[in-house]
Design a protein around this motif. Structure first.
Motif, PDB file in Angstrom:
ATOM      1  N   LEU A  11       0.854  -1.181   0.000  1.00 23.20           N
ATOM      2  CA  LEU A  11       0.000   0.000   0.000  1.00 23.20           C
ATOM      3  C   LEU A  11       0.886   1.225   0.000  1.00 23.20           C
ATOM      4  O   LEU A  11       1.691   1.417   0.920  1.00 23.20           O
ATOM      5  CB  LEU A  11      -0.875  -0.041   1.261  1.00 23.20           C
ATOM      6  N   SER A  12       0.763   2.032  -1.052  1.00 21.43           N
ATOM      7  CA  SER A  12       1.551   3.269  -1.155  1.00 21.43           C
ATOM      8  C   SER A  12       0.667   4.435  -0.783  1.00 21.43           C
ATOM      9  O   SER A  12      -0.402   4.614  -1.378  1.00 21.43           O
ATOM     10  CB  SER A  12       2.077   3.446  -2.579  1.00 21.43           C
ATOM     11  N   VAL A  13       1.113   5.204   0.165  1.00 23.45           N
ATOM     12  CA  VAL A  13       0.286   6.316   0.655  1.00 23.45           C
ATOM     13  C   VAL A  13       1.097   7.602   0.728  1.00 23.45           C
ATOM     14  O   VAL A  13       2.330   7.586   0.748  1.00 23.45           O
ATOM     15  CB  VAL A  13      -0.291   6.018   2.053  1.00 23.45           C
ATOM     16  N   THR A  14       0.357   8.686   0.773  1.00 24.48           N
ATOM     17  CA  THR A  14       0.935  10.005   1.051  1.00 24.48           C
ATOM     18  C   THR A  14       0.718  10.283   2.537  1.00 24.48           C
ATOM     19  O   THR A  14      -0.331   9.914   3.086  1.00 24.48           O
ATOM     20  CB  THR A  14       0.233  11.079   0.203  1.00 24.48           C
ATOM     21  N   LEU A  15       1.694  10.903   3.163  1.00 25.47           N
ATOM     22  CA  LEU A  15       1.531  11.234   4.575  1.00 25.47           C
ATOM     23  C   LEU A  15       0.249  12.032   4.772  1.00 25.47           C
ATOM     24  O   LEU A  15      -0.055  12.949   4.000  1.00 25.47           O
ATOM     25  CB  LEU A  15       2.735  12.028   5.077  1.00 25.47           C
ATOM     26  N   GLY A  16      -0.503  11.664   5.791  1.00 26.73           N
ATOM     27  CA  GLY A  16      -1.770  12.324   6.064  1.00 26.73           C
ATOM     28  C   GLY A  16      -2.976  11.618   5.464  1.00 26.73           C
ATOM     29  O   GLY A  16      -4.119  11.910   5.820  1.00 26.73           O
ATOM     30  N   ASP A  17      -2.705  10.656   4.548  1.00 31.41           N
ATOM     31  CA  ASP A  17      -3.799   9.888   3.949  1.00 31.41           C
ATOM     32  C   ASP A  17      -4.333   8.873   4.943  1.00 31.41           C
ATOM     33  O   ASP A  17      -3.695   8.548   5.949  1.00 31.41           O
ATOM     34  CB  ASP A  17      -3.285   9.105   2.738  1.00 31.41           C
ATOM     35  N   GLN A  18      -5.488   8.289   4.601  1.00 38.32           N
ATOM     36  CA  GLN A  18      -5.986   7.133   5.330  1.00 38.32           C
ATOM     37  C   GLN A  18      -5.540   5.871   4.596  1.00 38.32           C
ATOM     38  O   GLN A  18      -5.476   5.837   3.378  1.00 38.32           O
ATOM     39  CB  GLN A  18      -7.525   7.154   5.407  1.00 38.32           C
ATOM     40  N   ASP A  65      -4.752   6.766  18.644  1.00 43.35           N
ATOM     41  CA  ASP A  65      -6.148   6.487  18.276  1.00 43.35           C
ATOM     42  C   ASP A  65      -6.410   6.604  16.778  1.00 43.35           C
ATOM     43  O   ASP A  65      -7.539   6.396  16.327  1.00 43.35           O
ATOM     44  CB  ASP A  65      -7.111   7.363  19.071  1.00 43.35           C
ATOM     45  N   ARG A  66      -5.370   6.900  15.978  1.00 41.54           N
ATOM     46  CA  ARG A  66      -5.572   6.873  14.530  1.00 41.54           C
ATOM     47  C   ARG A  66      -5.588   5.430  13.993  1.00 41.54           C
ATOM     48  O   ARG A  66      -5.903   5.208  12.827  1.00 41.54           O
ATOM     49  CB  ARG A  66      -4.502   7.699  13.808  1.00 41.54           C
ATOM     50  N   PHE A  67      -5.230   4.466  14.843  1.00 39.43           N
ATOM     51  CA  PHE A  67      -5.320   3.053  14.475  1.00 39.43           C
ATOM     52  C   PHE A  67      -6.673   2.520  14.954  1.00 39.43           C
ATOM     53  O   PHE A  67      -6.971   2.559  16.156  1.00 39.43           O
ATOM     54  CB  PHE A  67      -4.187   2.246  15.112  1.00 39.43           C
ATOM     55  N   ILE A  68      -7.456   2.023  13.991  1.00 39.62           N
ATOM     56  CA  ILE A  68      -8.802   1.559  14.325  1.00 39.62           C
ATOM     57  C   ILE A  68      -9.005   0.165  13.754  1.00 39.62           C
ATOM     58  O   ILE A  68      -8.886  -0.026  12.533  1.00 39.62           O
ATOM     59  CB  ILE A  68      -9.864   2.522  13.761  1.00 39.62           C
ATOM     60  N   GLY A  69      -9.294  -0.786  14.617  1.00 41.77           N
ATOM     61  CA  GLY A  69      -9.577  -2.146  14.178  1.00 41.77           C
ATOM     62  C   GLY A  69     -11.058  -2.413  14.243  1.00 41.77           C
ATOM     63  O   GLY A  69     -11.751  -1.946  15.158  1.00 41.77           O
ATOM     64  N   SER A  70     -11.560  -3.168  13.271  1.00 43.11           N
ATOM     65  CA  SER A  70     -12.981  -3.493  13.258  1.00 43.11           C
ATOM     66  C   SER A  70     -13.184  -4.843  12.594  1.00 43.11           C
ATOM     67  O   SER A  70     -12.260  -5.422  12.008  1.00 43.11           O
ATOM     68  CB  SER A  70     -13.767  -2.409  12.517  1.00 43.11           C
ATOM     69  N   VAL A  83      -1.932   8.892   8.034  1.00 44.85           N
ATOM     70  CA  VAL A  83      -0.671   8.147   8.127  1.00 44.85           C
ATOM     71  C   VAL A  83       0.491   9.089   8.443  1.00 44.85           C
ATOM     72  O   VAL A  83       0.646  10.146   7.816  1.00 44.85           O
ATOM     73  CB  VAL A  83      -0.398   7.377   6.816  1.00 44.85           C
ATOM     74  N   GLU A  84       1.306   8.659   9.402  1.00 46.85           N
ATOM     75  CA  GLU A  84       2.499   9.426   9.782  1.00 46.85           C
ATOM     76  C   GLU A  84       3.747   8.603   9.439  1.00 46.85           C
ATOM     77  O   GLU A  84       3.647   7.382   9.237  1.00 46.85           O
ATOM     78  CB  GLU A  84       2.442   9.752  11.275  1.00 46.85           C
ATOM     79  N   PRO A  85       4.911   9.240   9.381  1.00 47.02           N
ATOM     80  CA  PRO A  85       6.126   8.519   8.967  1.00 47.02           C
ATOM     81  C   PRO A  85       6.419   7.290   9.821  1.00 47.02           C
ATOM     82  O   PRO A  85       6.884   6.274   9.294  1.00 47.02           O
ATOM     83  CB  PRO A  85       7.233   9.577   9.136  1.00 47.02           C
ATOM     84  N   GLU A  86       6.124   7.348  11.118  1.00 47.12           N
ATOM     85  CA  GLU A  86       6.425   6.220  11.999  1.00 47.12           C
ATOM     86  C   GLU A  86       5.451   5.043  11.821  1.00 47.12           C
ATOM     87  O   GLU A  86       5.610   4.009  12.475  1.00 47.12           O
ATOM     88  CB  GLU A  86       6.423   6.656  13.470  1.00 47.12           C
TER      89      GLU A  86
END
Lengths: 112, 118
Positions: A11-18, A65-70, A83-86
């Motif tokens: 998955l390729s993302v831009t920082l700040g994306d979901q 809390d930006r990590f959400i499991g469902s 998404v953040e760099p870490e």
């Protein structure tokens, strides 16, 4: 054995994306005690895996809390908002409901 | 805080046995929990290998059952992995981890890279 099918593989993302990762199980992961032992781990480059989510949706201590499991039964999702760099690395779903415990094949989260 | 550290040879010859030690600090392995071995193959594939419980009972992945043994030395607060008759397909990074409440692996060692090669 329970097969956990993770998508996408990368998955390729831009920082700040979901970002969203799917984990589908070949059997229901609800145990006879009513709990569902589906977990998410992140392995950052050069590090050991670390626990993010347990019992489908519970964040482990210190996990933002930006990590959400469902999910439930056989279908599960991990969403990472903003998404953040870490957050970069390989994500694994893991089930401890059925013996032997098994991992998904992993999803590599990387920057575009 | 539970801390774990793997140690052992980084190179093993085919057909020989792989032996690794996991040293645990911050918790006594006979007090509770299950003490597990997991490996990551080149690429991303991860495999749960088995565990030894705080009581000394073991649970192994059937894919390894004839080759694996997990034991412990309670006086040293260590547990061990032995994998017999290794092949090049056993080349991997081996991790020990504690399986604590809610069946989660919330503490891991730093990993031990093992190459099987003649």
């Amino acid at each position: 054995d329970v097969v956990l099918t993770q998508t996408p593989v990368s998955l390729s993302v831009t920082l700040g994306d979901q970002a969203s990762i799917s984990c589908r199980s070949s059997q229901s992961l609800e145990y006879s005690d009513g709990y569902t032992y589906l977990e998410w781990y992140l392995q950052k480059p050069g590090q050991s895996p670390q626990l993010l989510i347990y019992e489908v949706s519970n964040r482990f201590s210190g996990v933002p809390d930006r990590f959400i499991g469902s999910g439930s039964g056989t279908d599960f999702t991990l969403k990472i908002s903003r998404v953040e760099p870490e957050d970069l690395g390989v994500y694994y779903c893991f089930q401890a409901t059925h013996d032997p415990y098994t991992f998904g094949a992993g999803t590599k989260l990387e920057l575009k | 805080e539970i801390q774990l550290q793997e140690s052992g040879p980084g190179l093993v010859k085919p057909s020989q046995s792989l032996s690794l030690t996991c040293s645990v600090t911050g918790y006594t392995i006979t007090s509770g929990y299950d003490w597990s071995w997991i490996r990551k193959f080149p690429g991303n594939k991860m495999e749960w290998m088995g565990y030894i419980s705080y009581s000394g009972s073991t649970n192994y992945n059937p894919s390894l059952k004839s080759r694996i043994s997990i034991t412990r030395d309670t006086s040293k607060n260590q547990f061990f992995l032995q994998l017999n008759s290794v092949t090049t397909e056993d080349t991997a990074t081996y991790y020990c981890a504690s399986i604590t409440d809610y069946y989660v692996m919330d503490a891991w060692g730093q990993g031990a890279s093992v190459t099987v090669s003649s």
